[in-house]
Design an enzyme around this catalytic site. Structure first.
Site, PDB file in Angstrom:
ATOM      1  N   GLN A 105      20.950  31.124   9.832  1.00  0.00           N
ATOM      2  CA  GLN A 105      22.299  31.013  10.393  1.00  0.00           C
ATOM      3  C   GLN A 105      23.295  30.890   9.245  1.00  0.00           C
ATOM      4  OE1 GLN A 105      23.813  27.259  11.972  1.00  0.00           O
ATOM      5  NE2 GLN A 105      24.324  28.323  13.865  1.00  0.00           N
ATOM      6  N   TYR A 178      33.632  25.138  14.280  1.00  0.00           N
ATOM      7  CA  TYR A 178      33.612  25.482  12.851  1.00  0.00           C
ATOM      8  C   TYR A 178      34.441  26.760  12.628  1.00  0.00           C
ATOM      9  CZ  TYR A 178      29.950  21.929  12.693  1.00  0.00           C
ATOM     10  OH  TYR A 178      29.264  20.755  12.802  1.00  0.00           O
TER      11      TYR A 178
HETATM   12  C1  LIG Z   1      20.041  17.260  13.014  1.00  0.00           C
HETATM   13  C2  LIG Z   1      20.743  18.397  13.682  1.00  0.00           C
HETATM   14  C3  LIG Z   1      21.208  19.434  12.910  1.00  0.00           C
HETATM   15  C4  LIG Z   1      21.856  20.511  13.513  1.00  0.00           C
HETATM   16  N1  LIG Z   1      22.274  21.562  12.746  1.00  0.00           N
HETATM   17  C5  LIG Z   1      22.843  22.635  13.343  1.00  0.00           C
HETATM   18  C6  LIG Z   1      23.204  23.761  12.580  1.00  0.00           C
HETATM   19  O1  LIG Z   1      23.020  23.839  11.365  1.00  0.00           O
HETATM   20  N2  LIG Z   1      23.757  24.803  13.233  1.00  0.00           N
HETATM   21  C7  LIG Z   1      23.992  24.778  14.593  1.00  0.00           C
HETATM   22  O2  LIG Z   1      24.490  25.766  15.129  1.00  0.00           O
HETATM   23  N3  LIG Z   1      23.661  23.732  15.320  1.00  0.00           N
HETATM   24  C8  LIG Z   1      23.085  22.664  14.745  1.00  0.00           C
HETATM   25  N4  LIG Z   1      22.707  21.613  15.502  1.00  0.00           N
HETATM   26  C9  LIG Z   1      22.974  21.670  16.960  1.00  0.00           C
HETATM   27  C10 LIG Z   1      21.797  22.204  17.755  1.00  0.00           C
HETATM   28  O3  LIG Z   1      21.301  23.422  17.212  1.00  0.00           O
HETATM   29  C11 LIG Z   1      22.229  22.468  19.213  1.00  0.00           C
HETATM   30  O4  LIG Z   1      23.254  23.422  19.272  1.00  0.00           O
HETATM   31  C12 LIG Z   1      22.718  21.231  19.893  1.00  0.00           C
HETATM   32  O5  LIG Z   1      21.688  20.270  19.862  1.00  0.00           O
HETATM   33  C13 LIG Z   1      23.177  21.488  21.342  1.00  0.00           C
HETATM   34  O6  LIG Z   1      22.296  22.283  22.065  1.00  0.00           O
HETATM   35  P1  LIG Z   1      22.788  23.662  22.789  1.00  0.00           P
HETATM   36  O7  LIG Z   1      23.288  24.569  21.717  1.00  0.00           O
HETATM   37  O8  LIG Z   1      21.579  24.202  23.463  1.00  0.00           O
HETATM   38  O9  LIG Z   1      23.904  23.283  23.737  1.00  0.00           O
HETATM   39  C14 LIG Z   1      22.045  20.539  14.917  1.00  0.00           C
HETATM   40  C15 LIG Z   1      21.556  19.468  15.691  1.00  0.00           C
HETATM   41  C16 LIG Z   1      20.923  18.415  15.090  1.00  0.00           C
HETATM   42  C17 LIG Z   1      20.406  17.302  15.969  1.00  0.00           C
END
Ligand SMILES: Cc1cc2nc3c(=O)[nH]c(=O)nc-3n(C[C@H](O)[C@H](O)[C@H](O)COP(=O)(O)O)c2cc1C
Length: 273
Positions: A105, A178
């Protein structure tokens, strides 16, 4: 298990065949790349998920430009010198499981970069489509039209490096408020140039990134995008499910192969990461 029967069936994202529909979602690899090198911790984390049977492993947000970085231990892909580390990780994931696909990503924090956070680059100012700060944050620098065009190139060049490093796909982070998301959202984009002021103009930054990647990496290289289906902010103008539905055809027309619909941002009524 009947209701999950499709979960284990093959599917395609563009030209990329997935052995099942289980994907390790994007989780930022912050401390897992240090000084341009991939760490053992990172290799272990992603290869374990591949061995666990995921069809697709996504390496979470790596930054396309120094202005988009949240802290010293965040991972950058703004230079060819990072390709060997990324290539090592891609090879390790591929070797961990037959037929697993792996992507990266590409990301930029935009206005949600906290200049004063503990380990941020204190000399960096956040950048954004419009000078609208979040909470107690710093007012971001409003990118000029030329700077926006440069930022498109930064995303495209990052995707080229992802492809050169041997990944099967790239995902553009267009969600959670973002940089890319903040251009799409009428909540944070108040521009009057070609990058704001209408639905089509708000979509332009994201669309130019997708078109640019397809031009440089070839139309068969899958480009995924994570977008917001709802900003969940307390404002009249924002991404709503209807707005997201209207944005999607522009992204599809630009060549995006898959949309991952998420929600929320730092100003949201609900927490997002
Ligand atoms: C520790 C951690 C790091 C994350 N890093 C990213 C990231 O780098 N990029 C991203 O798009 N989402 C990141 N997320 C969000 C998750 O990928 C996800 O989008 C979020 O938990 C919500 O779920 P959904 O997208 O299914 O609604 C992160 C979540 C956590 C818990």
């Amino acid at each position: 298990m009947h209701q999950f029967s499709r979960l284990f069936k093959k599917t395609n994202i563009g030209t990329m065949e997935l052995k099942n529909r289980i994907c390790l979602g994007e989780i930022a690899p912050q401390a897992k790349f240090i000084g341009g090198d991939v760490t053992r911790q990172s290799v272990d984390f992603y290869t374990a998920r591949a061995r666990g049977g995921c069809g697709l492993v996504m390496v979470g947000g790596v930054m396309v430009d120094l202005t988009g970085v949240g802290g010293m231990n965040w991972c950058l892909i703004d230079d060819d010198k990072y390709i060997p580390a990324f290539a090592y990780l891609a090879k390790a994931v591929h070797e961990a499981s037959p037929d697993v696909k792996v992507g990266v990503q590409i990301h930029h924090l935009g206005r949600q970069m906290y200049k004063d956070s503990l380990n941020a680059y204190a000399f960096m100012n956040p950048v954004a489509p419009s000078p609208i700060k979040i909470g107690a944050g710093t007012v971001p620098h409003e990118l000029t039209t030329e700077e926006v065009e440069h930022m498109v190139d930064q995303f495209v060049e990052a995707a080229v490096r992802v492809q050169k490093a041997g990944y099967d796909c790239v995902q553009v982070h267009g969600a959670h408020g973002y940089l890319v998301s903040s251009f799409m959202s009428p909540f944070s984009n108040k521009r009057t140039d070609k990058y704001g002021g209408s639905l089509e103009n708000n979509a332009r930054f994201a669309c130019e990134i997708v078109r640019g990647i397809k031009e440089r990496c070839g139309k068969d290289f899958p480009v995924l995008m994570k977008i917001n289906g709802d900003d969940f902010v307390d404002a009249k103008e924002q991404i709503t499910p209807e707005y997201a539905k209207a944005l999607a055809p522009f992204l599809e027309e630009a060549g995006v192969d898959e949309l991952h619909v998420s929600a929320g941002q730092y100003d949201a009524l609900l927490p997002a990461v």
